[in-house]
Write an enzyme that holds these catalytic residues in place. Sequence first.
Site, PDB file in Angstrom:
ATOM      1  NE  ARG A  54      -3.674   1.252   1.363  1.00  0.00           N
ATOM      2  CZ  ARG A  54      -4.406   2.144   2.022  1.00  0.00           C
ATOM      3  NH1 ARG A  54      -4.899   1.855   3.201  1.00  0.00           N
ATOM      4  NH2 ARG A  54      -4.629   3.346   1.502  1.00  0.00           N
ATOM      5  NE  ARG A  73       0.091  -0.680   5.127  1.00  0.00           N
ATOM      6  CZ  ARG A  73      -0.914   0.159   5.329  1.00  0.00           C
ATOM      7  NH1 ARG A  73      -2.146  -0.307   5.465  1.00  0.00           N
ATOM      8  NH2 ARG A  73      -0.697   1.463   5.404  1.00  0.00           N
ATOM      9  CG  ASP A  79      -3.508   2.358   8.097  1.00  0.00           C
ATOM     10  OD1 ASP A  79      -3.312   1.912   6.951  1.00  0.00           O
ATOM     11  OD2 ASP A  79      -4.358   3.231   8.340  1.00  0.00           O
ATOM     12  CD  GLU A 240      -3.185   9.834   4.436  1.00  0.00           C
ATOM     13  OE1 GLU A 240      -2.504   8.855   4.760  1.00  0.00           O
ATOM     14  OE2 GLU A 240      -4.200   9.729   3.725  1.00  0.00           O
ATOM     15  NE  ARG A 256      -7.831  10.899   4.806  1.00  0.00           N
ATOM     16  CZ  ARG A 256      -7.652   9.572   4.851  1.00  0.00           C
ATOM     17  NH1 ARG A 256      -6.705   8.998   4.109  1.00  0.00           N
ATOM     18  NH2 ARG A 256      -8.375   8.813   5.636  1.00  0.00           N
ATOM     19  NE  ARG A 316     -10.090   5.879   0.898  1.00  0.00           N
ATOM     20  CZ  ARG A 316      -9.173   5.698   1.839  1.00  0.00           C
ATOM     21  NH1 ARG A 316      -8.519   4.555   1.900  1.00  0.00           N
ATOM     22  NH2 ARG A 316      -8.900   6.655   2.707  1.00  0.00           N
ATOM     23  CE1 TYR A 345      -5.099   6.576   1.268  1.00  0.00           C
ATOM     24  CE2 TYR A 345      -2.811   6.834   1.937  1.00  0.00           C
ATOM     25  CZ  TYR A 345      -4.162   6.790   2.262  1.00  0.00           C
ATOM     26  OH  TYR A 345      -4.548   6.976   3.567  1.00  0.00           O
ATOM     27  CD  GLU A 367      -3.312   2.559  -1.783  1.00  0.00           C
ATOM     28  OE1 GLU A 367      -2.491   2.348  -0.878  1.00  0.00           O
ATOM     29  OE2 GLU A 367      -4.437   3.064  -1.573  1.00  0.00           O
TER      30      GLU A 367
END
Length: 388
Positions: A54, A73, A79, A240, A256, A316, A345, A367
């Site tokens: 990510r 990850r 996260d 962000e 954001r 999204r 993103y 992404e």
Amino acid sequence: MDTMARLVLPTLLFSLAWLSCSGGRSSKLEIDPLVYEEQLLWVSGVQGEVNTYRIPLLTFTPKGSLLAFAEGRKKSASDVGAKFIAVRRSTDKGSTWSPTVFIVDDGLAANGLNLGSVVVEEELGSIIVVYSICFLLYQCKPASIMMVQSYDDGLSWSQPRNLSRQLGVKAFAPGPGYGIQKKYEPAKGRLVVCGHGTLEGDGVFCILSDDYGKNWYNGAALKSIPYNQPKKPQDFNPDECQPYELPDGSIVINVRNQNRYHCKCRVIVHSHDGGLTLPIDNVRFDYELIDPVVAAGALVKDGIIYFTNPHNEANRVNLTLRWSLDHGKNWEKKAVQIWPGPSAYSCMTYLNSGSPEDQKYIYIIYEKGHKVYDETVSFVKVHLYGGR
Ligand SMILES: *[C@@H]1O[C@H](CO)[C@@H](O)[C@H](O)[C@H]1NC(C)=O
Ligand SMILES: *[C@@H]1O[C@H](CO)[C@@H](O)[C@H](O)[C@H]1NC(C)=O
């Protein structure tokens, strides 16, 4: 028609045609973006050591290469958790890419690293990646701001350096996106990396370096309201962000809008002093840039502003490229849809050699998925003039 006229007339017509074309080319050849090629750089859930890729970043290098970064990850898509910083490198303008190299490994950390900003400084020609560790303060403390640097075009990287020693201990998550080196006064040459805080100090913050990344200090802050207190829906909570520099030397930060204060759209804030301050008077809302609350891409190239995000108020999905011919006051109606499905993103760059070939392209990383946006990280080369 005599011989002379027959020879001269076509030449003259050709010259006129050429003049009008080339005149258009150098001044304002119409922007007509075309997805020229696309390839997946990372696929989640396939490679052995990584569960999910990510937070993609993309940069040019002073030698004309492209570097793509992502968080690898390890155990889940979350996260928090342990991660790698993954890098791939292209020396042929995005056609082929090196295998993935992990340049930072946080081991078994409960709340490991988070990307991050990549910034190129052209004094020594190095590439700097700034990232956080323990940003979400999950089973760890304190958060730290870290940096690694490459002096050889992204082939090798320094050991991590702890910037919290200079900046003080605070939770600061750079980017995600790129940082800038100022091209114009004020503060020409300054490195500007912007990001956001967490509950302990949420808002947009910039860290600055006036000696190409050796020493860093705290610059501008645009604090959330209420500051340092739990938020409610529609509170002012800038998050962000992606900075870019206009030709007048001002810095614009595209942010954001975490709690959807005032609109379901992007927050825009200007700094006129090289990133030292972000006065509340300089905050705007860009109603055209609707947003589902996400990190977006923004880029200036030849005076034109490009913007990428999932163009949808609620979800999204619908990764879209927009552009503005008047420094972001208006956006051209003719947008280009990069991917209709799940997408989140994104980050953009271009190669700045000034060659006619490099002039024509921008590069996007984002992404992309079919069911969910974190299935893959995709790289897109966009021809700005419809393939011409
Ligand atoms: C980074 O430096 C700060 C300030 O000295 C310190 O509190 C923190 O533990 C350091 N982080 C790491 C990962 O060493
Ligand atoms: C996708 O974005 C375009 C603008 O580029 C917009 O016209 C369209 O309604 C969007 N579609 C969805 C499903 O959000």
